[in-house]
Design an enzyme around this catalytic site. Structure first.
Site, PDB file in Angstrom:
ATOM      1  N   PHE A 137     -13.665  -5.695  29.339  1.00  0.00           N
ATOM      2  CA  PHE A 137     -13.272  -6.465  28.158  1.00  0.00           C
ATOM      3  C   PHE A 137     -12.186  -5.712  27.415  1.00  0.00           C
ATOM      4  O   PHE A 137     -12.389  -4.575  26.992  1.00  0.00           O
ATOM      5  CB  PHE A 137     -14.467  -6.709  27.226  1.00  0.00           C
ATOM      6  CG  PHE A 137     -14.102  -7.547  26.031  1.00  0.00           C
ATOM      7  CD1 PHE A 137     -14.029  -8.936  26.126  1.00  0.00           C
ATOM      8  CD2 PHE A 137     -13.789  -6.959  24.806  1.00  0.00           C
ATOM      9  CE1 PHE A 137     -13.654  -9.715  25.038  1.00  0.00           C
ATOM     10  CE2 PHE A 137     -13.423  -7.734  23.711  1.00  0.00           C
ATOM     11  CZ  PHE A 137     -13.356  -9.112  23.826  1.00  0.00           C
ATOM     12  N   ASP A 222      -9.307   2.459  27.665  1.00  0.00           N
ATOM     13  CA  ASP A 222      -9.655   1.648  26.493  1.00  0.00           C
ATOM     14  C   ASP A 222     -10.900   2.268  25.851  1.00  0.00           C
ATOM     15  O   ASP A 222     -12.009   2.136  26.356  1.00  0.00           O
ATOM     16  CB  ASP A 222      -9.911   0.200  26.943  1.00  0.00           C
ATOM     17  CG  ASP A 222     -10.289  -0.713  25.782  1.00  0.00           C
ATOM     18  OD1 ASP A 222     -10.746  -0.210  24.738  1.00  0.00           O
ATOM     19  OD2 ASP A 222     -10.151  -1.946  25.931  1.00  0.00           O
ATOM     20  N   LYS A 251     -12.310  -0.395  16.651  1.00  0.00           N
ATOM     21  CA  LYS A 251     -13.697  -0.476  16.164  1.00  0.00           C
ATOM     22  C   LYS A 251     -14.136   0.607  15.169  1.00  0.00           C
ATOM     23  O   LYS A 251     -14.051   0.405  13.975  1.00  0.00           O
ATOM     24  CB  LYS A 251     -14.660  -0.584  17.351  1.00  0.00           C
ATOM     25  CG  LYS A 251     -14.522  -1.936  18.066  1.00  0.00           C
ATOM     26  CD  LYS A 251     -15.730  -2.311  18.881  1.00  0.00           C
ATOM     27  CE  LYS A 251     -15.720  -3.778  19.253  1.00  0.00           C
ATOM     28  NZ  LYS A 251     -15.033  -4.116  20.495  1.00  0.00           N
TER      29      LYS A 251
HETATM   30  C1  LIG Z   1     -13.967  -4.943  20.957  1.00  0.00           C
HETATM   31  C2  LIG Z   1     -13.145  -4.474  22.093  1.00  0.00           C
HETATM   32  C3  LIG Z   1     -11.804  -4.870  22.234  1.00  0.00           C
HETATM   33  C4  LIG Z   1     -11.144  -5.851  21.292  1.00  0.00           C
HETATM   34  O1  LIG Z   1     -11.061  -5.385  19.992  1.00  0.00           O
HETATM   35  P1  LIG Z   1     -10.715  -6.415  18.804  1.00  0.00           P
HETATM   36  O2  LIG Z   1     -10.625  -5.547  17.592  1.00  0.00           O
HETATM   37  O3  LIG Z   1     -11.846  -7.401  18.743  1.00  0.00           O
HETATM   38  O4  LIG Z   1      -9.450  -7.070  19.145  1.00  0.00           O
HETATM   39  C5  LIG Z   1     -11.092  -4.359  23.295  1.00  0.00           C
HETATM   40  N1  LIG Z   1     -11.639  -3.501  24.167  1.00  0.00           N
HETATM   41  C6  LIG Z   1     -12.922  -3.091  24.059  1.00  0.00           C
HETATM   42  C7  LIG Z   1     -13.475  -2.113  25.034  1.00  0.00           C
HETATM   43  C8  LIG Z   1     -13.721  -3.580  23.028  1.00  0.00           C
HETATM   44  O5  LIG Z   1     -14.999  -3.211  22.945  1.00  0.00           O
END
Ligand SMILES: *Cc1c(COP(=O)(O)O)cnc(C)c1O
Length: 399
Positions: A137, A222, A251
């Site tokens: 994700f 990420d 986050k």
């Molecule tokens: C939450 C998340 C995203 C997206 O972040 P947003 O602030 O919602 O755009 C991308 N990568 C990972 C691994 C995430 O947990």
């Protein structure tokens, strides 16, 4: 509607104007303090979700609040056409913590990943293929969903951004096979969060690093969910003692205020000259003020405390006896409880919510627990007891 919870109508104005893109619990929180949240009826809840890995130091943290209030009283916004001491300071800290050289600030995870994709393409000088993992994700923008290896995120939105392909998570040979002359980067989470707290096998990230270096392609990690202490290291790639070329964060970075960061090596950073990328709101002074405190709070002592709490949490969860639990896994305070197919994670999360415990889900059948770093062993025991109780009730067939 999950059983036992108040209907949306009882708690909200129940307007139909808000886009119906979230499946929301019919609870509205009005106040937060530390690890607790209070709803509109004054009911107290344990927050074992922290937003979703966002409010890692709890609600209303005094030091963070003070810094934010101070900034709020002096200045909310200037454009990025002017110098920003707060951004410089935070960039300096993040470079120090990560081992990377340059930092770009945005407002969210998806934006941080968009920047990462642009940085990689710029560096690739024509190469643009990026390999990522199934189940990953990376956000909801077009770059984000294109990088994410999940069909359900694409449905209705094709065509995607070109140049992405996906491989099985955790299998190094798959990446090697996917690399072509056009490949510029491999983009991975070390633990797939939204995908169900799937932890990559030990050595995988290190092997990917080696492969990328040998093939002259970039490694993008990420860290949006795993970063900022969540797994017991400042960034989770540090468990394998490697250095990626690009790291994205968001986050937990500012304990709830919108902030994203894309970190990179000097070689990549040098290519992103004025005019190549930018953001109106990115690196907002108020969010950055919070980020500066968060970075300072994440001391080595704090990080080892997170690891320790994580081990206690796993040990307590492993004591739970229920035919509904398939597996318990986690790193630091990023924990997943995989349930048997016969019970949905969403149903379990709703039942826990009724009992005053907030947790999340990942995929169909994983309960996702992302508690604030300020929890104690006692809180963990309360969680485990409550979960045992709910599982027993489900077994007995009464809710
Ligand atoms: C939450 C998340 C995203 C997206 O972040 P947003 O602030 O919602 O755009 C991308 N990568 C990972 C691994 C995430 O947990």
């Amino acid at each position: 509607m999950e059983p036992g919870l108040k209907t949306a109508a009882q708690n909200t104005k129940n307007s139909k104007k808000l886009l119906n893109n979230y499946s929301r619990y019919p609870v509205e929180f009005k106040f937060g303090n530390g690890k607790f949240l209070f709803d509109s009826n004054g009911k107290k809840y344990y927050d074992f979700l922290s937003g979703i890995a966002v409010t890692s130091f709890g609600h209303n943290h005094p030091d963070i609040k003070l810094a934010v209030q101070k900034q709020f009283d002096s200045l909310w916004h200037t454009s990025n056409l002017f110098e920003s001491n707060g951004q410089e300071e935070l960039a300096e800290k993040l470079a120090g913590k990560s081992g990377l050289d340059n930092v770009f600030f945005s407002n969210s995870g998806a934006e941080a990943n968009e920047a990462a994709i642009k940085f990689a393409r710029m560096w690739g000088k024509g190469r643009f293929h990026i390999v990522s993992a199934f189940g990953s994700f990376h956000g909801r923008t077009f770059g984000g969903i294109s990088a994410s290896g999940q069909e359900k995120l694409w449905k209705g939105f094709k065509p995607l951004l070109p140049g992405f392909s996906y491989v099985e998570f955790g299998v190094i040979d798959e990446i090697e096979k996917a690399i072509t002359e056009n490949t510029v980067a491999v983009m991975l989470e070390t633990i797939q969060g939204e995908g169900g707290v799937k932890i990559s096998p030990k050595g995988y990230i290190k092997n990917v690093r080696e492969l990328c270096s040998n093939k002259n392609i970039l490694l993008i990690i990420d860290e949006i969910q795993t970063g900022f202490g969540r797994t017991g290291k400042f960034f989770s790639y540090q468990h394998e003692e490697i250095l990626p070329d690009i790291v994205t964060a968001a986050k937990g970075i500012a304990n709830g205020l919108p902030l994203g960061a894309t970190l990179c090596t000097k070689e990549i950073g040098d290519l992103m000259v004025p005019g190549t990328h930018g953001s109106t709101f990115g690196g907002n002074p108020v969010a950055v003020a919070a980020g500066n405190v968060v970075a300072d709070l994440l001391t080595e002592e704090m990080l080892s405390g997170i690891s320790e709490l994580g081990q206690i949490f796993l040990a307590e969860l492993n004591e739970i006896k229920s035919p509904f639990i398939k597996e318990v896994r986690g790193k630091g305070l990023m924990i997943g409880i995989e349930l048997e197919k016969s019970i949905s994670a969403k149903t379990m999360a709703s039942k826990l919510l009724e009992k005053g415990i907030i947790c999340g889900t990942g995929g169909q059948n994983v309960l996702r627990i992302l508690p604030p770093f300020i929890i104690t062993k006692e809180d963990i025991l309360i969680f485990a007891e409550t979960l045992q109780k709910v599982l027993d009730e489900v077994s007995q067939g009464n809710k």
